[in-house]
Design a protein around this motif. Structure first.
Motif, mmCIF file in Angstrom:
data_model
loop_
_atom_site.group_PDB
_atom_site.id
_atom_site.type_symbol
_atom_site.label_atom_id
_atom_site.label_comp_id
_atom_site.label_asym_id
_atom_site.label_seq_id
_atom_site.Cartn_x
_atom_site.Cartn_y
_atom_site.Cartn_z
ATOM 1 N N ILE A 182 52.920 10.376 2.822
ATOM 2 C CA ILE A 182 52.393 11.384 2.129
ATOM 3 C C ILE A 182 51.985 11.085 0.607
ATOM 4 O O ILE A 182 53.225 10.382 0.080
ATOM 5 N N LEU A 183 51.060 11.641 -0.114
ATOM 6 C CA LEU A 183 50.649 11.017 -1.213
ATOM 7 C C LEU A 183 50.493 12.276 -2.203
ATOM 8 O O LEU A 183 49.653 13.184 -1.617
ATOM 9 N N ASN A 184 50.851 12.301 -3.414
ATOM 10 C CA ASN A 184 50.715 13.348 -4.395
ATOM 11 C C ASN A 184 50.889 12.871 -5.907
ATOM 12 O O ASN A 184 51.328 11.835 -6.001
ATOM 13 N N VAL A 185 50.129 13.555 -6.762
ATOM 14 C CA VAL A 185 50.378 13.418 -8.126
ATOM 15 C C VAL A 185 51.105 14.364 -8.656
ATOM 16 O O VAL A 185 50.820 15.629 -8.449
ATOM 17 N N CYS A 186 52.306 13.980 -9.031
ATOM 18 C CA CYS A 186 53.096 14.896 -9.770
ATOM 19 C C CYS A 186 53.896 14.431 -10.874
ATOM 20 O O CYS A 186 53.883 13.367 -11.090
ATOM 21 N N ASP A 187 54.758 15.398 -11.620
ATOM 22 C CA ASP A 187 55.508 14.996 -12.849
ATOM 23 C C ASP A 187 56.834 14.394 -12.421
ATOM 24 O O ASP A 187 57.466 14.943 -11.436
ATOM 25 N N MET A 188 57.063 13.429 -13.238
ATOM 26 C CA MET A 188 58.379 12.827 -12.805
ATOM 27 C C MET A 188 59.148 12.599 -14.008
ATOM 28 O O MET A 188 58.623 12.642 -15.165
ATOM 29 N N ILE A 222 52.954 21.756 -16.744
ATOM 30 C CA ILE A 222 54.285 21.587 -17.670
ATOM 31 C C ILE A 222 53.841 20.055 -18.179
ATOM 32 O O ILE A 222 54.550 19.363 -18.934
ATOM 33 N N SER A 223 52.602 19.471 -17.338
ATOM 34 C CA SER A 223 52.412 18.060 -17.909
ATOM 35 C C SER A 223 52.338 17.693 -19.682
ATOM 36 O O SER A 223 52.765 16.551 -20.002
ATOM 37 N N ASP A 224 51.969 18.646 -20.341
ATOM 38 C CA ASP A 224 51.942 18.692 -21.834
ATOM 39 C C ASP A 224 53.345 19.246 -22.428
ATOM 40 O O ASP A 224 53.423 19.181 -23.756
ATOM 41 N N TYR A 225 54.066 19.839 -21.739
ATOM 42 C CA TYR A 225 55.202 20.465 -22.369
ATOM 43 C C TYR A 225 56.264 19.545 -23.069
ATOM 44 O O TYR A 225 56.345 18.279 -22.499
ATOM 45 N N ARG A 226 56.873 19.588 -24.104
ATOM 46 C CA ARG A 226 57.945 18.795 -24.528
ATOM 47 C C ARG A 226 59.456 19.680 -24.199
ATOM 48 O O ARG A 226 59.539 20.857 -24.343
#
Length: 395
Positions: free
Chosen positions: A129-135, A265-269
């Motif tokens: 399974i492949l996905n693009v996600c925040d880590m 949330i990719s741009d959140y600090r």
């Protein structure tokens, strides 16, 4: 090597992973790989129930590193000694095409898949399974992913108690996903001028839900940590012996105009990165309130808050409102939190998250007044707020 992509039967294209508040719009794509080199694999050596397992990652016959959960007794060497999963010379040409595509354009998902072919070719045959996600380039407790050793590794990892936020499998999309480096700290600390300004997305080899070994993107992960941000990655997770109810097709049939999307949330600090405990607490809130209309949520919350809440319950409410983007109710909490909940952990969570909504009317004034009134002795929090006001503020 042959790569085929798949969707669940009854679907016509990949579905977005709608994990509420986290990793929204990340893609779950099933892949079936055959006739590859089969040199990079997860070899689980022992499994004695949900409370214990250990294994290792190998490339060919060479063991790269061991992994374990806290109930096992590891005796092997420290795992943070590798570079590009063991061999820079092997991985650099495999990553060349991917880096060119992802750094200098906004590729479609199909272009990403094709650019990943040299990496996918290294995997053992099977379903993935492949996905693009925040880590998170963190230990799980907010510190930099190089800054711990020995049995303290992945202390707050999913290997202790795996909260599952979508589906019934640990391979489904979840947040947070803690990154484990495979490049030496010395190499990551080296300055590369061509890293600045690139839009790259990391590549991880993932397993067991949260723990992901970073194959490419160490410098960008370091920069994300320095900026208190999550780090988007392509996660590739083995599904073991295969998956049912999925129809696999040729890559040529993959939708050509489907773009990947980063989460909300990719741009959140983050002053404090979320932990698994935070996320589990937040999902308790989601299950209780999210399906209600906002007006009913507000009524139920008011009934709860009249009674007064424990520190833990207030944290649950703060996070639930924030990640479900319930701005009006979140802002209504501010007066109560300021005067009735003067706990450092409450103030850090509430005002630290609030800095991500600086463009919303009234937020800058709230944060500035918080500093003027000297409501907190937390220097880290005060500095974080002040820096965000200077960076984004328009007052």
């Amino acid at each position: 090597m042959t790569v085929r992509w798949g969707v669940r039967r009854g679907d016509t294209e990949p579905k977005y992973a709608e994990t509420i508040g986290f990793n929204r719009r990340s893609e779950n794509i099933y892949l079936r790989i055959s006739d590859g080199l089969g040199i990079l694999a997860n070899r689980q050596s022992e499994n004695w129930g949900r409370d214990g397992f250990k294994g290792n990652i190998k490339i060919g016959q060479d063991k790269l590193f061991d992994y374990w959960n806290e109930t096992s007794s590891p005796t092997e060497e420290d795992i943070y000694t590798n570079y590009y999963a063991g061999n820079e010379a092997l991985w650099r040409p495999k990553l060349q095409k991917y880096r060119k595509v992802v750094n200098f354009e906004t590729p479609t998902l199909k272009k990403l898949l094709v650019a990943l072919y040299p990496v996918l070719d290294s995997l053992v045959d099977g379903d993935y399974i492949l996905n693009v996600c925040d880590m998170l380039p963190t230990t799980g407790e907010g510190t930099y992913f190089y800054q711990y050793s020995g049995l303290e590794k992945v202390k707050d990892s999913s290997t202790i108690e795996m909260p599952l936020f979508q589906g019934a499998s640990s391979m489904d999309a979840a947040f947070p996903l803690y990154l484990i480096p495979t490049q030496s700290e010395a190499l990551t600390n080296m300055t590369f001028n061509n890293q600045d300004g690139l839009n790259g997305i990391g590549i991880t080899l993932g397993f067991r839900g949260f723990d992901n070994y970073l194959i490419d993107g160490h410098h960008k992960a370091k920069r994300a940590f320095q900026q208190h941000q999550t780090f988007p990655c392509i996660s590739i997770c083995s599904l073991g012996g295969g998956i049912r109810n999925v129809d696999f097709r040729e890559i040529s049939d993959f939708p050509v105009n489907m773009n990947y999307y980063l989460s909300t949330i990719s741009d959140y600090r983050f002053l404090d990165y979320p932990t698994t405990e935070d996320i589990a607490m937040t999902y308790d809130y989601f299950y209780e309130f999210l399906e209600l209309p906002l007006a009913e949520q507000a009524i139920d919350l008011e009934l709860e808050l009249v009674k007064g809440q424990s520190q833990e319950e207030m944290l649950r409410i703060i996070q639930g409102l924030f990640y479900s983007h319930n701005v009006s109710e979140y802002l209504k909490l501010e007066h109560m939190i300021r005067f009735d909940y003067p706990f450092p952990v409450i103030h850090r969570r509430y005002y630290g998250l609030l800095t991500n909504w600086m463009t919303i009317d009234g937020v800058q004034e709230i944060l500035l007044q918080f500093l003027i009134d000297k409501r907190s002795n937390d220097d880290q929090l005060n500095q974080f707020i002040a820096e965000r006001i200077v960076e984004i503020g328009t007052l």
